[in-house]
Design an enzyme around this catalytic site. Sequence first.
Site, PDB file in Angstrom:
ATOM      1  N   ASP A  99     -10.447  -8.324  -9.678  1.00  0.00           N
ATOM      2  CA  ASP A  99      -9.371  -8.755  -8.758  1.00  0.00           C
ATOM      3  C   ASP A  99      -9.894  -9.064  -7.351  1.00  0.00           C
ATOM      4  OD1 ASP A  99      -7.200  -8.729 -10.487  1.00  0.00           O
ATOM      5  OD2 ASP A  99      -6.732  -6.622 -10.108  1.00  0.00           O
ATOM      6  N   LYS A 120      -3.925  -0.053 -15.397  1.00  0.00           N
ATOM      7  CA  LYS A 120      -5.181  -0.286 -14.678  1.00  0.00           C
ATOM      8  C   LYS A 120      -5.936   1.001 -14.319  1.00  0.00           C
ATOM      9  CE  LYS A 120      -4.458  -4.895 -12.761  1.00  0.00           C
ATOM     10  NZ  LYS A 120      -4.474  -5.743 -11.562  1.00  0.00           N
TER      11      LYS A 120
HETATM   12  P1  NAP Z   1       1.738  -1.809  -6.034  1.00  0.00           P
HETATM   13  O1  NAP Z   1       0.513  -1.035  -6.341  1.00  0.00           O
HETATM   14  O2  NAP Z   1       3.040  -1.389  -6.591  1.00  0.00           O
HETATM   15  O3  NAP Z   1       1.866  -1.876  -4.408  1.00  0.00           O
HETATM   16  C1  NAP Z   1       2.909  -2.548  -3.800  1.00  0.00           C
HETATM   17  C2  NAP Z   1       2.780  -2.431  -2.269  1.00  0.00           C
HETATM   18  O4  NAP Z   1       3.820  -3.250  -1.695  1.00  0.00           O
HETATM   19  C3  NAP Z   1       2.986  -1.024  -1.742  1.00  0.00           C
HETATM   20  O5  NAP Z   1       2.178  -0.842  -0.607  1.00  0.00           O
HETATM   21  C4  NAP Z   1       4.475  -1.022  -1.353  1.00  0.00           C
HETATM   22  O6  NAP Z   1       4.776  -0.188  -0.250  1.00  0.00           O
HETATM   23  C5  NAP Z   1       4.671  -2.440  -0.890  1.00  0.00           C
HETATM   24  N1  NAP Z   1       6.069  -2.847  -1.083  1.00  0.00           N
HETATM   25  C6  NAP Z   1       6.712  -2.979  -2.272  1.00  0.00           C
HETATM   26  N2  NAP Z   1       7.988  -3.376  -2.062  1.00  0.00           N
HETATM   27  C7  NAP Z   1       8.147  -3.455  -0.705  1.00  0.00           C
HETATM   28  C8  NAP Z   1       9.246  -3.809   0.131  1.00  0.00           C
HETATM   29  N3  NAP Z   1      10.436  -4.147  -0.379  1.00  0.00           N
HETATM   30  N4  NAP Z   1       9.044  -3.795   1.471  1.00  0.00           N
HETATM   31  C9  NAP Z   1       7.847  -3.472   2.004  1.00  0.00           C
HETATM   32  N5  NAP Z   1       6.778  -3.126   1.247  1.00  0.00           N
HETATM   33  C10 NAP Z   1       6.919  -3.127  -0.087  1.00  0.00           C
HETATM   34  O7  NAP Z   1       1.569  -3.336  -6.497  1.00  0.00           O
HETATM   35  P2  NAP Z   1       0.199  -4.162  -6.635  1.00  0.00           P
HETATM   36  O8  NAP Z   1      -0.369  -3.958  -7.981  1.00  0.00           O
HETATM   37  O9  NAP Z   1      -0.632  -3.852  -5.441  1.00  0.00           O
HETATM   38  O10 NAP Z   1       0.736  -5.681  -6.603  1.00  0.00           O
HETATM   39  C11 NAP Z   1       1.318  -6.211  -5.448  1.00  0.00           C
HETATM   40  C12 NAP Z   1       1.551  -7.712  -5.585  1.00  0.00           C
HETATM   41  O11 NAP Z   1       0.315  -8.386  -5.738  1.00  0.00           O
HETATM   42  C13 NAP Z   1       2.412  -8.114  -6.782  1.00  0.00           C
HETATM   43  O12 NAP Z   1       3.295  -9.142  -6.370  1.00  0.00           O
HETATM   44  C14 NAP Z   1       1.411  -8.674  -7.766  1.00  0.00           C
HETATM   45  O13 NAP Z   1       1.986  -9.674  -8.615  1.00  0.00           O
HETATM   46  C15 NAP Z   1       0.401  -9.298  -6.819  1.00  0.00           C
HETATM   47  N6  NAP Z   1      -0.920  -9.423  -7.434  1.00  0.00           N
HETATM   48  C16 NAP Z   1      -1.430 -10.687  -7.590  1.00  0.00           C
HETATM   49  C17 NAP Z   1      -2.669 -10.851  -8.170  1.00  0.00           C
HETATM   50  C18 NAP Z   1      -3.220 -12.245  -8.333  1.00  0.00           C
HETATM   51  O14 NAP Z   1      -4.161 -12.412  -9.124  1.00  0.00           O
HETATM   52  N7  NAP Z   1      -2.721 -13.245  -7.640  1.00  0.00           N
HETATM   53  C19 NAP Z   1      -3.420  -9.740  -8.597  1.00  0.00           C
HETATM   54  C20 NAP Z   1      -2.879  -8.448  -8.400  1.00  0.00           C
HETATM   55  C21 NAP Z   1      -1.615  -8.313  -7.829  1.00  0.00           C
HETATM   56  P3  NAP Z   1       4.966   1.417  -0.399  1.00  0.00           P
HETATM   57  O15 NAP Z   1       3.586   1.984  -0.318  1.00  0.00           O
HETATM   58  O16 NAP Z   1       5.810   1.732   0.769  1.00  0.00           O
HETATM   59  O17 NAP Z   1       5.651   1.645  -1.716  1.00  0.00           O
END
Ligand code: NAP
Length: 286
Positions: free
Chosen positions: A109, A73
């Site tokens: 998004d 992305k």
């Molecule tokens: P990302 O950039 O990797 O960010 C993940 C975030 O979650 C970070 O802030 C991370 O904290 C936190 N996190 C991860 N594991 C954790 C844990 N065990 N405990 C506490 N905090 C935790 O991921 P992303 O791209 O934002 O995606 C996040 C989620 O959104 C995914 O499940 C994805 O499938 C979903 N999503 C859904 C859609 C949709 O269309 N429905 C679209 C986009 C994303 P740290 O900063 O501390 O690492």
Amino acid sequence: MAVKIGAETGVVGLFGDPIAHSISPQFQNAAFRALKLPLCYLAFQVKAEELSQAVAGARTLGFKGFNVTIPHKRAIITYLDEITPFAQKLGAVNTVKREGDRLIGYNTDGEGFIRSLTRCGFDSKGKVVLLLGAGGAARAVAYALAQEGAEQIVIANRTMEHALDLVSDLTAEGVQAAAINLSQLPSFAKVAQVIVNTSPVGMYPYEDAEPIIPSRLIEKEHLVCDLIYNPRPTRLLREARERGAETLDGLGMLVWQGALACEIWTGKLPPIEVLEDAAKSALAGE
Ligand code: NAP
């Protein structure tokens, strides 16, 4: 009914790694069928180091456009001729349209999340929103909520530095935002009307993981959203319902970001119910 493939069929792709779990092909092809367009959507596993070749291939083969997902992305931006101001702010693109020789990057998004909120009758204007997580999805949702007139965006994250980075970018745009650590959740949950889990905590196959926010902090006045769409509902949303709160899962955001991408490629917004049905069937393994 299958897409009728012929020499005139246009190709739209999805580049990501991993890609096998994606249900975008199911709902995008359903959208093209509903719009009676001679297009077909295919997922391609593209490793991080292969992105430039994949983009060159899409140009050469005349793709109408493509989506990009993890891990491309941000990296895709280097290979594009132009990106929208919203995608520029996020530093992330999920949809690319080919216009002649030019590739234009968009991000659907955030708007996808807002459309799913609106569809369930919720107006974010003037609301205090508590976001759990500070990654790419949180950034898209935060900027979109700010554009919709949310009053304040509070970012609660495990790593404070990441929350502070996002808050500093939001504040520079004139958005009222605050970063908190997870121990401060009790005070901030009280003042928020909406709580959104933007982290992967609770996602398949770890659906029993403890939600970031303890259920005792959820009240029946809250709207609790989870961007996760597998499982539906997540443990967070199950617990929120038990507390009497309204809930919204991530399927709406997923299909809306796809519908908006389809509109960018074709100029036509597909019927959202068709995408939802196709997505639900795909998740059910049908
Ligand atoms: P990302 O950039 O990797 O960010 C993940 C975030 O979650 C970070 O802030 C991370 O904290 C936190 N996190 C991860 N594991 C954790 C844990 N065990 N405990 C506490 N905090 C935790 O991921 P992303 O791209 O934002 O995606 C996040 C989620 O959104 C995914 O499940 C994805 O499938 C979903 N999503 C859904 C859609 C949709 O269309 N429905 C679209 C986009 C994303 P740290 O900063 O501390 O690492």
